[in-house]
Design a protein around this motif. Structure first.
Motif, PDB file in Angstrom:
ATOM      1  N   THR A   1       9.174   1.423  -0.963  1.00 27.34           N
ATOM      2  CA  THR A   1      10.031   0.693  -1.667  1.00 27.34           C
ATOM      3  C   THR A   1       9.073  -0.312  -2.653  1.00 27.34           C
TER       4      THR A   1
ATOM      5  N   LEU B   1      11.518  -7.498   2.494  1.00 29.74           N
ATOM      6  CA  LEU B   1      11.635  -6.031   3.061  1.00 29.74           C
ATOM      7  C   LEU B   1      12.278  -5.699   4.317  1.00 29.74           C
TER       8      LEU B   1
ATOM      9  N   VAL C   1       7.846  -3.045  -4.847  1.00 29.88           N
ATOM     10  CA  VAL C   1       7.719  -4.272  -5.433  1.00 29.88           C
ATOM     11  C   VAL C   1       7.120  -4.757  -6.760  1.00 29.88           C
TER      12      VAL C   1
ATOM     13  N   TRP D   1       2.706  -2.547   7.983  1.00 27.18           N
ATOM     14  CA  TRP D   1       3.464  -2.485   6.606  1.00 27.18           C
ATOM     15  C   TRP D   1       2.188  -2.281   5.674  1.00 27.18           C
TER      16      TRP D   1
ATOM     17  N   GLU E   1      12.357   2.158   4.060  1.00 26.28           N
ATOM     18  CA  GLU E   1      12.101   0.912   3.501  1.00 26.28           C
ATOM     19  C   GLU E   1      13.298   0.509   2.685  1.00 26.28           C
ATOM     20  N   SER E   2      13.539  -0.818   2.482  1.00 28.95           N
ATOM     21  CA  SER E   2      14.408  -1.264   1.321  1.00 28.95           C
ATOM     22  C   SER E   2      14.385  -2.632   1.050  1.00 28.95           C
ATOM     23  N   GLY E   3      14.807  -3.256   0.166  1.00 26.66           N
ATOM     24  CA  GLY E   3      14.615  -4.443  -0.216  1.00 26.66           C
ATOM     25  C   GLY E   3      13.673  -4.879  -1.340  1.00 26.66           C
ATOM     26  N   GLY E   4      12.844  -3.865  -1.817  1.00 29.24           N
ATOM     27  CA  GLY E   4      12.107  -4.182  -2.951  1.00 29.24           C
ATOM     28  C   GLY E   4      12.876  -4.549  -4.311  1.00 29.24           C
TER      29      GLY E   4
ATOM     30  N   TYR F   1      10.750  -6.294   9.224  1.00 26.89           N
ATOM     31  CA  TYR F   1      10.949  -6.856   8.187  1.00 26.89           C
ATOM     32  C   TYR F   1       9.604  -7.479   7.799  1.00 26.89           C
TER      33      TYR F   1
ATOM     34  N   ARG G   1       0.847  -1.393   1.754  1.00 23.96           N
ATOM     35  CA  ARG G   1       0.948  -1.067   0.414  1.00 23.96           C
ATOM     36  C   ARG G   1       0.100  -0.526  -0.680  1.00 23.96           C
TER      37      ARG G   1
ATOM     38  N   TYR H   1       5.551  -0.415  -1.130  1.00 24.54           N
ATOM     39  CA  TYR H   1       5.310  -0.990   0.383  1.00 24.54           C
ATOM     40  C   TYR H   1       5.970   0.254   1.139  1.00 24.54           C
TER      41      TYR H   1
ATOM     42  N   CYS I   1      12.836  -2.331   7.312  1.00 25.96           N
ATOM     43  CA  CYS I   1      12.447  -0.964   7.498  1.00 25.96           C
ATOM     44  C   CYS I   1      13.441  -0.503   8.651  1.00 25.96           C
TER      45      CYS I   1
END
Length: 127
Positions: free
Chosen positions: A121, A20, A123, A36, A6-9, A80, A38, A94, A22
């Motif tokens: 990631t 986000l 958030v 997803w 995961e990335s974007g947090g 995403y 959380r 997440y 994946c």
């Protein structure tokens, strides 16, 4: 073996947006429904959104309906989560996960039906 990253947090003001991403490897991504989850401190891990292998069906938990959009690009092995109108209660780690077994439908709603848990990631939504 399933591997998901995961990335974007990040840190975002209430009312703002984040996307986000994946990245999937180690399995036939286009054959698997995805989800997803959380988890916030002191709370149960909850399924936020899920999507079928081909993207034809999506599901959301009630608290994010109308605000979040899950999508996927099977040519890139990416999933995403577009998050709009963020609220402090959206703050959590997440995780993206794949379903256990191919072509899962109806989309599973319980944690044990998903695999590929990674580090997640973070958030954080502030007011």
């Amino acid at each position: 073996q399933v591997q998901l990253s995961e990335s974007g947090g990040g840190l975002v003001q209430a009312g703002g947006s984040l996307t986000l991403s994946c990245a999937a490897s180690g399995f036939s991504f286009s054959s698997y429904s995805m989800g997803w989850f959380r988890q916030a401190p002191g709370k149960e891990r909850e399924l936020v959104a899920s999507i079928t292998w081909n993207g034809n069906s999506v599901e959301y938990t009630d608290s994010v309906k109308g605000r979040f959009t899950v999508s996927r690009d099977n040519t890139k092995n990416l999933m995403y989560l577009q998050m709009n109108s963020l609220r402090p209660e959206d703050s959590a780690v997440y995780y993206c996960v794949s379903t256990r077994g191919q072509y899962r439908y109806p989309l599973p709603r319980i944690r044990d039906e998903y695999d590929g848990w990674g580090q997640g990631t973070q958030v954080t939504v502030f007011s």
